[in-house]
Enzyme design. Structure first.
Site, PDB file in Angstrom:
ATOM      1  N   GLU A   1       0.826  -1.205   0.000  1.00  0.00           N
ATOM      2  CA  GLU A   1       0.000   0.000   0.000  1.00  0.00           C
ATOM      3  C   GLU A   1       0.866   1.264   0.000  1.00  0.00           C
ATOM      4  OE1 GLU A   1      -4.096   1.547   2.057  1.00  0.00           O
ATOM      5  OE2 GLU A   1      -2.619   0.680   3.378  1.00  0.00           O
TER       6      GLU A   1
ATOM      7  N   GLU B   1      -9.755   3.790   6.600  1.00  0.00           N
ATOM      8  CA  GLU B   1      -8.848   4.018   7.746  1.00  0.00           C
ATOM      9  C   GLU B   1      -9.556   4.632   8.949  1.00  0.00           C
ATOM     10  OE1 GLU B   1      -6.359   2.476   8.121  1.00  0.00           O
ATOM     11  OE2 GLU B   1      -5.805   1.971   6.068  1.00  0.00           O
TER      12      GLU B   1
ATOM     13  N   GLY C   1       2.603  -0.062  11.250  1.00  0.00           N
ATOM     14  CA  GLY C   1       2.118  -0.941  12.310  1.00  0.00           C
ATOM     15  C   GLY C   1       1.696  -2.292  11.778  1.00  0.00           C
ATOM     16  N   ALA C   2       0.845  -2.264  10.773  1.00  0.00           N
ATOM     17  CA  ALA C   2       0.337  -3.511  10.210  1.00  0.00           C
ATOM     18  C   ALA C   2      -0.389  -3.210   8.912  1.00  0.00           C
ATOM     19  CB  ALA C   2      -0.618  -4.189  11.194  1.00  0.00           C
ATOM     20  N   MET C   3      -0.721  -4.264   8.174  1.00  0.00           N
ATOM     21  CA  MET C   3      -1.426  -4.096   6.903  1.00  0.00           C
ATOM     22  C   MET C   3      -2.472  -5.183   6.746  1.00  0.00           C
ATOM     23  SD  MET C   3      -1.741  -2.316   4.147  1.00  0.00           S
ATOM     24  CE  MET C   3      -3.016  -2.678   2.946  1.00  0.00           C
ATOM     25  N   GLU C   4      -3.639  -4.732   6.309  1.00  0.00           N
ATOM     26  CA  GLU C   4      -4.827  -5.575   6.319  1.00  0.00           C
ATOM     27  C   GLU C   4      -4.960  -6.499   5.114  1.00  0.00           C
ATOM     28  OE1 GLU C   4      -4.803  -2.175   5.919  1.00  0.00           O
ATOM     29  OE2 GLU C   4      -6.277  -1.565   4.418  1.00  0.00           O
ATOM     30  N   ASN C   5      -3.898  -7.091   4.626  1.00  0.00           N
ATOM     31  CA  ASN C   5      -4.044  -7.987   3.481  1.00  0.00           C
ATOM     32  C   ASN C   5      -5.069  -9.070   3.804  1.00  0.00           C
ATOM     33  OD1 ASN C   5      -1.596  -6.676   2.463  1.00  0.00           O
ATOM     34  ND2 ASN C   5      -0.575  -7.921   4.017  1.00  0.00           N
TER      35      ASN C   5
ATOM     36  N   HIS D   1      -8.036  -3.376  14.541  1.00  0.00           N
ATOM     37  CA  HIS D   1      -8.058  -2.418  13.424  1.00  0.00           C
ATOM     38  C   HIS D   1      -7.948  -3.178  12.092  1.00  0.00           C
ATOM     39  CE1 HIS D   1      -6.389   1.488  11.527  1.00  0.00           C
ATOM     40  NE2 HIS D   1      -6.203   0.567  10.602  1.00  0.00           N
ATOM     41  N   GLU D   2      -6.959  -4.053  12.014  1.00  0.00           N
ATOM     42  CA  GLU D   2      -6.753  -4.787  10.749  1.00  0.00           C
ATOM     43  C   GLU D   2      -7.932  -5.714  10.470  1.00  0.00           C
ATOM     44  OE1 GLU D   2      -4.500  -3.512   9.081  1.00  0.00           O
ATOM     45  OE2 GLU D   2      -3.519  -2.498  10.764  1.00  0.00           O
TER      46      GLU D   2
HETATM   47 ZN   LIG Z   1      -5.707   0.653   8.573  1.00  0.00          ZN
END
Ligand SMILES: [Zn+2]
Length: 861
Positions: free
Chosen positions: A131, A331, A274-278, A308-309
């Site tokens: 992203e 987001e 922080g993280a990614m929502e794949n 969140h993810e």
């Molecule tokens: Zn997010």
């Protein structure tokens, strides 16, 4: 390379004619463990339709070499059709088959397919992060969120590895030293959401099952992975507990079965965010696997990110924004849900809204006062704009505004609207009006005016109480004044607080009302006794800066530590967190002298029961000392903070989170010889504090303090690295070396980052953190001029992730002088045509600096 920065118009034109049927992607990373191999083979086959046969278009690809391009059976010459960023597609048919074979580069910056070698055991680990638009670094594609398609990945990797992707694998074929993993096709998703994680990852598996309303059973295989050398620290149980709580909660609230089959959560090294929502394959920064003791706030923060993810599986993955203008659609929701679900899902983290008020909102208020702020629904012209918009507005302000929206339309209408939105737009793309339509339908309220005021404008309002009373001490009129443009409709609660017999400041009255114009009278308060404190955004319903009347401010000076919204004055308190946030904003705005703010911290931080709030106070006090304090009094303030840390450290409960937080703060503030000596004693075991375990991360924070004050040698740091020869240890040692107070150390850090492109992202970050330290102004002053000279080259030549860090990290923020401001203005005025995203970053640094100068002035008077 103009083709690299895809514009909104180009994306729109392409989406108008192209519909993608499927992607088949084969990545051969079987030689990834060989550091001499900079690239891997990538083969992509895209089946797609074109609504205008005969039209031309292009695919995106960032690769050092294209081996072959074949369109509808016809070989095209890569030298002709590939320009380094795009593959030109000269003539399209109604239906097309495009095959692109390329050599793509392993990444060292966390963008694309990142390769990492673990210093602890020499193992190689890969993962992707895309992203907004880095899938094109790994395979040829149409890199825009609204061209969704099913993806089938095939990965050839070393035989001993595991490979994870968005879908489950259907077949594994052994080929000697290599093994090929074929994954099932995904549901239609956007390119930026695809993912591959490969390496000898340690894995913990589990299972989630749920009966759906139609009587069928939903089965979701769960996995949590991390590097092998981190496995002893991996608390997968806790991670999977939160995961299951979240899956329960989102199924119940969203009423749409999790759409992506399995749910893997991979903790990966050198991760930029922080993280990614794949979908089905979420990636997290591995610092969430805690190597040493951390406070409950760190666990809470991780739970927030997990939720969140997970919320993104619906908001963002199932329903995706059409273009990056509506990035907030996913987001803001996910950010809101991260806190909302912590409470709603029954996790053990009960301070979610306190943390939200304290940390997330601080981020939003800061960003929203920059000259570069923007409406929550942004105007994103191209990918560089998009990259910079992962900011405090899109996340934290958007989430704050959604919190306000829930107060405005009610919780039930809000979730019913969300459910309708998922059903209607599943696997599709949306814009703002699609969400408003759904919410209007369920709430029966006209949201256009609300949206215009909250989503389509920028800036933060200030709310101030105005209180008039009679001679008997009764309120004649209590009003809330609103400042800022535009004025907005705020749903607020106004709290009145008074001191009880023990000196606790407790709520006596609460009035909930709509405050819309310049001045709103709280009619119900008339006749009540004048309170010690009026809190105008009690319960933190709206997004605003809170101000106080004189009397309330005086009350806080002596009573902030005892402020509570429940009966327990010593428990965590949202009201107290709001008061802390408000006095911080006053300090930032140059309306409260830094000495007064620090005085509040010195007096009351020791009483703060919420460790997350306490750690924010440490951070803000450190920041205030560095740039907001009267320079002539910095040393005096610094000593007072260090003494306070020492006192609280010795008084904190042995082994408690508070003890750890104060130990870290002592390391941050220690400057005097006796304080540094104490840290050294704790390191070598000659000193001891009851209950304080000086574990590896704490050791490094002590070493950093010693190094920065010239009390540690390179040999000692090398010995510490030997003790902790890990990825984390390397980063820490790098930071310590860059922090040494010598011209040579500064020159080496500068050269390593600015003059060379060798370092991976994580070490770039460590060098910068060590280089730019508030106590070393004289050493870093000579770099102000070279910084401005380097800006354009850095922006042109480095990846945007690294360029952003250099621009923000080396800005001479600790040269808080009018001269630095003048130098910044000179650069801005002589570079009107620099990339807008670069100018935006410099403008934000400039604004921070101007703010610091105002605060210093306030503290000097
Ligand atoms: Zn997010």
């Amino acid at each position: 390379m103009p083709g690299k920065n895809l514009s909104r118009e180009e994306a729109r034109d392409r989406a108008a004619i192209i519909r993608v049927e499927s992607y088949r992607v084969h990545l051969d990373v079987s030689a990834a463990a060989d550091p001499g191999r900079p690239t891997f083979r990538s083969t992509t086959r895209i089946s797609f339709d074109c609504a205008e046969p005969g039209a031309t278009s292009f695919a995106d690809l960032l690769a050092p070499e294209v081996v072959s391009v074949e369109l509808n059976g016809l070989a095209l010459d890569p030298a002709e059709v590939f320009d380094g960023a795009r593959v030109a597609l000269p003539v399209l048919a109604a239906h097309n088959e495009l095959t692109v074979v390329a050599e793509c580069a392993y990444s060292r910056t966390g963008e694309g397919l990142h390769r990492f070698v673990d210093p602890a055991d020499g193992e190689t680990y890969l993962y992707t992060h895309y992203e907004p638009a880095d899938a094109r670094r790994v395979f040829a594609n149409f890199e825009q969120p609204d061209l969704k398609a099913p993806f089938s990945f095939t990965v050839t990797a070393p035989a001993a590895w595991d490979v994870y992707a968005n879908a489950v694998h259907e077949r594994v074929t052994d080929e000697g030293a290599a093994r090929t993993w074929e994954f099932a096709p995904t549901r239609p998703i956007s390119t930026y959401l695809t993912a591959v994680v490969a390496g000898p990852y340690h894995v913990v598996r589990d299972h989630y099952t749920r009966e759906l309303p139609d009587g069928t059973r939903l089965e979701i295989p769960l996995a949590a992975t991390c590097r092998r050398s981190l496995a002893p620290h991996f608390d997968a149980d806790e991670i999977l507990t939160v995961t299951k709580q979240g899956l329960d909660f989102f199924h119940q609230e969203f009423d749409y079965p999790y759409p992506f089959g399995k749910y893997d959560q991979c903790f990966v090294p050198e991760y930029n965010i922080g993280a990614m929502e794949n979908p089905g394959c979420v990636t997290f920064r591995e610092e969430f696997v805690f190597r040493s003791k951390v406070t409950e706030a760190a666990y809470e923060s991780r739970a927030n990110v997990i939720l969140h993810e997970m919320a993104h599986m619906w908001f963002g993955d199932l329903v995706t924004m059409k273009w990056w203008d509506d990035l907030w659609l996913k987001e803001s929701f996910a950010d809101f849900m991260g806190s909302y679900a912590q409470i709603g899902a029954g996790t053990r983290y009960r301070s979610a809204w306190i943390t939200f008020a304290n940390r997330r909102k601080a981020w939003a208020y800061r960003q929203d006062q920059f000259p570069t702020t923007h409406p929550i629904t942004a105007d994103i012209r191209d990918l560089e704009d998009a990259k910079l918009n992962f900011d405090g507005i899109t996340y934290a302000k958007g989430a704050s505004v959604l919190k306000q929206l829930v107060a405005y339309v009610g919780r039930d209408a809000f979730f019913e609207g969300a459910r309708a939105y998922f059903r209607k737009h599943a696997f599709g793309n949306t814009v703002l009006t699609d969400l408003l339509d759904a919410l209007e339908e369920t709430s029966g309220r006209d949201l256009r005016a609300w949206s215009a005021a909250w989503l389509q404008t920028s800036g933060v309002n200030t709310l101030t109480p105005e209180l008039v009373h009679d001679a008997e001490g009764r309120i004649t009129e209590l009003a809330v004044r609103q400042d800022g443009t535009p004025l907005r409709p705020h749903r607020i609660a106004v709290g009145l607080y008074d001191l009880d017999a023990d000196g606790a400041l407790l709520r006596t009255d609460r009035y909930e009302l709509d405050a819309a114009g310049e001045r709103t009278v709280v009619a119900a308060a008339a006749g009540r006794p004048v309170p010690a404190l009026v809190l105008v955004n009690d319960d933190d319903l709206t997004y605003c800066k809170v101000r106080f009347d004189e009397r309330s401010l005086e009350t806080l000076r002596t009573g902030l530590g005892g402020l509570a919204d429940g009966a327990d004055a010593d428990g965590p308190s949202l009201a107290r967190a709001l008061a802390w946030s408000a006095v911080w904003n006053l300090t930032r705005d140059g309306l409260m002298p830094t000495r007064d703010y620090l005085d509040l911290v010195l007096r009351f931080a020791g009483r703060e029961s919420d460790v997350g709030v306490l750690q924010s106070l440490h951070q803000q006090a450190g920041g205030a000392l560095a740039v907001y304090a009267d320079p002539a009094r910095r040393a005096e303030y610094g000593t007072a903070l260090a003494e306070c840390a020492l006192r609280e450290l010795s008084q904190a409960a042995p082994g408690s989170d508070h003890q750890l937080a104060w130990a870290r703060f002592l390391a941050d503030t220690a400057e005097r010889a006796d304080h540094l000596q104490l840290l050294r004693g704790l390191l070598d075991g000659t000193g001891r504090i009851d209950g304080l375990t000086v574990d590896q991360e704490l050791r490094w924070s002590f070493w950093l303090a010693l190094a920065a004050h010239g009390e540690a040698t390179a040999e000692e740091l090398a010995a510490e690295l030997e003790r902790d020869n890990t990825a984390g240890g390397r980063r820490q040692r790098t930071q310590c070396l860059a922090a040494l107070p010598t011209p040579e150390a500064k020159a080496a850090a500068w050269a390593a980052v600015v003059e060379s492109d060798e370092l991976p992202n994580a070490l770039v970050e460590a060098e910068i953190a060590g280089f730019n330290r508030p106590g070393q102004r004289e050493l870093t002053a000579p770099y102000a001029a070279p910084y401005f000279e380097a800006l354009e080259t850095v922006w042109a030549e480095r990846s945007i992730e690294i360029a952003m860090r250099i621009v923000g990290g080396f800005f001479p923020r600790y040269q808080t002088t009018p001269e630095t401001l003048a130098a910044t203005d000179a650069w801005l005025s002589t570079h009107p045509d620099a990339a807008p995203a670069l100018r935006r970053l410099v403008l934000e640094c400039r604004d921070d600096l101007a703010r610091a100068l105002r605060a210093q002035e306030c503290d000097t008077q």
